[in-house]
Every structure is written in C-alpha cells, then in structure tokens.
Design an enzyme around this catalytic site. Structure first.
Site, PDB file in Angstrom:
ATOM      1  N   THR A  99       0.812  -1.222   0.000  1.00  0.00           N
ATOM      2  CA  THR A  99       0.000   0.000   0.000  1.00  0.00           C
ATOM      3  C   THR A  99       0.843   1.269   0.000  1.00  0.00           C
ATOM      4  O   THR A  99       0.482   2.277  -0.623  1.00  0.00           O
ATOM      5  CB  THR A  99      -0.925  -0.009   1.250  1.00  0.00           C
ATOM      6  OG1 THR A  99      -1.832  -1.090   1.107  1.00  0.00           O
ATOM      7  CG2 THR A  99      -1.702   1.281   1.400  1.00  0.00           C
ATOM      8  N   THR A 126       1.521  -4.810   4.085  1.00  0.00           N
ATOM      9  CA  THR A 126       1.348  -5.232   5.479  1.00  0.00           C
ATOM     10  C   THR A 126       0.760  -6.639   5.613  1.00  0.00           C
ATOM     11  O   THR A 126       0.990  -7.314   6.607  1.00  0.00           O
ATOM     12  CB  THR A 126       0.412  -4.254   6.228  1.00  0.00           C
ATOM     13  OG1 THR A 126      -0.836  -4.195   5.531  1.00  0.00           O
ATOM     14  CG2 THR A 126       1.011  -2.870   6.321  1.00  0.00           C
TER      15      THR A 126
END
Ligand code: ASN
Length: 337
Positions: free
Chosen positions: A13, A90
């Site tokens: 991200t 993540t």
C-alpha cells in the site's frame, strides 16, 4: 561519516496509487515521491538509495521466490550499506520478516521491514513516519537483526503478527517485548535485542519450495476430511490448536492421522490459536496425545514464524530428526520456553 541505507521497495500500500480496480502499485513512481519528502533529505538522515523490485506486488502475492529475491538483494548489497529498509505490504509482512530472520544467517546489520495502511499519496498517510523512522533506526545501527517497524513500535520480525486490518498500529508482538518504541525519542529496549554471534559469517540460505500446511482446529472439526492432505508430499504442518496445545478427542480421528503424518515424515508443529502464551504439551490429556503421536511443540512461536522456520529447516536439507529437534530450539529469538 554518514550511514548509508539501502531501501528495497517490493510493493504494498505504501507506494500504491488509486486505479479503476482499487489501489495498485505503479512502476517507476515511488522514488520521486519519496525523494520529494523534505525530512528524508534532512542532514540528520542517513544517506539512502532505493532499489525498486519488478514486478511490484501487493504482499498477498509474495511467496518463497520473492523472499529469496529480497534475501539476494540484501546479500548482494551487504558490504555497501550499513542497514536495510524493506518496504513491503502489510498483509504478509510478518511472514516475510520471519522468513528473512531465518534466511539471513550471521546478520550483524539492521534489516527493518515497514509499509503503511494508507498510501503515501493520500491524506493522513502513515507512510512518512513509518519510512522515516525505519530509516533512522536502520541508520542508528542499535538493532542487528530483522525487525518490523510500524505505528511507533519496533518488533522482532519473527515475533510480529498483523493484528489490525485497518488500524495504523497494525502489528503486535504478543509474546516478546517491543524492541523499541518511538515517541518523542526512539527508546530501545536494549536488554531485549539479539546479540549477533561473534565472528559469524553472514550468508543467505535461500528457501526451497516445500509443501507446508496450516490447519486451524475448531469445535466440530471432522479430522477425517483432512486425511487426504496428509500425504508423503506434505513436509510440515502447523496445527493451530486451542489454548496450551489442546485438540478435541471426541472422535479419535485426529491422532491416527497425526501418527500417519509422522510416519510419512511430516513434521507436525503445534502452535496455539491464542495470540499470547505458550503451548505446553502434556498439560492436559487432550494435548499429551499429540506428543505421543510424534508432534513437536511450537511453544510461543507465531504461526508465521513456525511456517518460515519449517521452510528454513527443510531448505537446509536436515534430516527429519534434526528438524524435529531444531523446531523446538530457539534459533533467532523466535521462541521462549
Ligand atoms: N494489501 C496490501 C498489501 O499487503 C495491504 C497494505 O500494504 N497495507 O500489499
């Protein structure tokens, strides 16, 4: 002399941009985006270079080949830099951090994984702090191990687990102290850091493609349904059991399957579904049978660490007995008994 940090950008991200299908990484965009952050060019920062991976990936797509690629990038640049920051999605960062902790043997420089929950290009992004603080930690050189920095916490890589899908403090270290906490100052928990082995040569153990499974036990589980996956080609399986290592004993089906798996050469590792605390095989009758069937205890290892450790030990080409012994030993600070 200024410290030199190598930033390895694998995707996630942090560097994503909006597309018609949702956020996705964009080739060739991120270097300029971070070079424009004034703090990253402050004279208090280490010098840094960035290597962009190709393809950039959402970390759901990261697997053994990418772990090897990251490991090779660190090995090939090991002498030229004082530390490494790995920018990573993540979702599987805790797996990659665990894998790197085993792959990078004799490590005596910081390797810090980080990323963000909100892309750098968006308002309120957590990317800046995570990147800047990780680069400072890598430059300070206090930690000489694989760590994950996120939301103000520095965590040993193989103790980390993703604990929130949308919070900015997205990782936890349920069974080990934070290695540092970043408030006004970055405070290291010096007593909890790993000491690198004296005179150990740094080298990379690349992982092989090994068939590994994870099976989460739940009330009502019909073990016989899983018998078909317990074949000789399954090298290792992590059983996520209840509490301190307990399994249901209602239909007597699991133990024969575990025993068969053991006879097939599969390493059955018992971890707990509880985030914190440890597996204690034999504490209850419902767990002692697992030991008798040949299973090994994962103690307080995360599932992420247990999976990575199985890949590592099989990649070393050890015998099954050696793997059983080493699964229960602390190799990189991943477990405490
Ligand atoms: N899906 C993203 C990834 O793991 C999530 C993130 O990075 N926050 O690549």
């Amino acid at each position: 002399m200024k410290k030199r940090i190598c930033i390895l950008y694998t995707g996630g991200t942090i560097g994503m941009v909006p597309t018609e299908n949702g956020y996705a990484p964009k080739k060739g965009y991120f270097y300029d985006a971070i070079a424009a952050i004034p703090d990253l060019n402050s004279h208090d920062m280490p010098e840094w270079d960035m290597i962009e991976f190709d393809p950039l990936l959402d970390s759901s797509n990261i697997a053994v080949e990418q772990w090897n690629q990251i490991g090779r990038a660190i090995r090939d640049n090991y002498e030229a830099y004082d530390g490494f920051v790995v920018l990573h999605g993540t979702d599987t960062m805790a797996y990659t951090a665990s894998a790197l902790s085993f792959m990078l043997e004799g490590l005596s420089k910081p390797v810090i994984l980080t990323g963000s929950q909100i892309p750098l290009c968006k308002l309120r992004s957590d990317a800046r702090d995570n990147l800047i603080t990780s680069t400072l930690i890598a430059g300070a050189g206090n930690v000489k191990e694989v760590c994950l920095y996120f939301g103000g916490k520095l965590i040993r890589g193989n103790r980390s687990t993703k604990s929130s899908a949308d919070g900015l403090i997205a990782f936890d270290s349920p069974n080990y102290h934070f290695l540092a906490e970043a408030g006004i100052d970055i405070r290291y928990n010096v007593a909890s850091l790993l000491t690198p082995p004296l005179n150990a040569d740094f080298h990379l153990t690349e992982f092989k493609q090994i068939s590994i499974g994870v099976l989460k036990v739940f009330p009502g589980i019909q073990f016989s349904l899983f018998e078909s996956i317990m074949t000789e080609s399954l090298k290792g399986i992590v059983l996520e059991t209840f509490g301190a290592g307990n399994i249901p004993s209602y239909d007597d089906a699991l133990l024969p399957i575990i025993r068969k798996a053991f006879e097939n050469g599969t390493i059955v590792t018992v971890c707990s579904q509880c985030q914190s605390g440890t597996v204690t095989l034999g504490a209850y009758a419902t767990s002692s049978a697992l030991t008798k069937a040949g299973a090994v205890s994962g103690y307080n290892m995360t599932t992420e660490a247990a999976v990575a450790k199985l890949y590592y030990l099989f990649s070393l080409g050890l015998s099954r007995d050696e793997i059983k012994v080493k699964m229960e030993q602390d190799l990189r600070g991943e477990l405490t008994k």
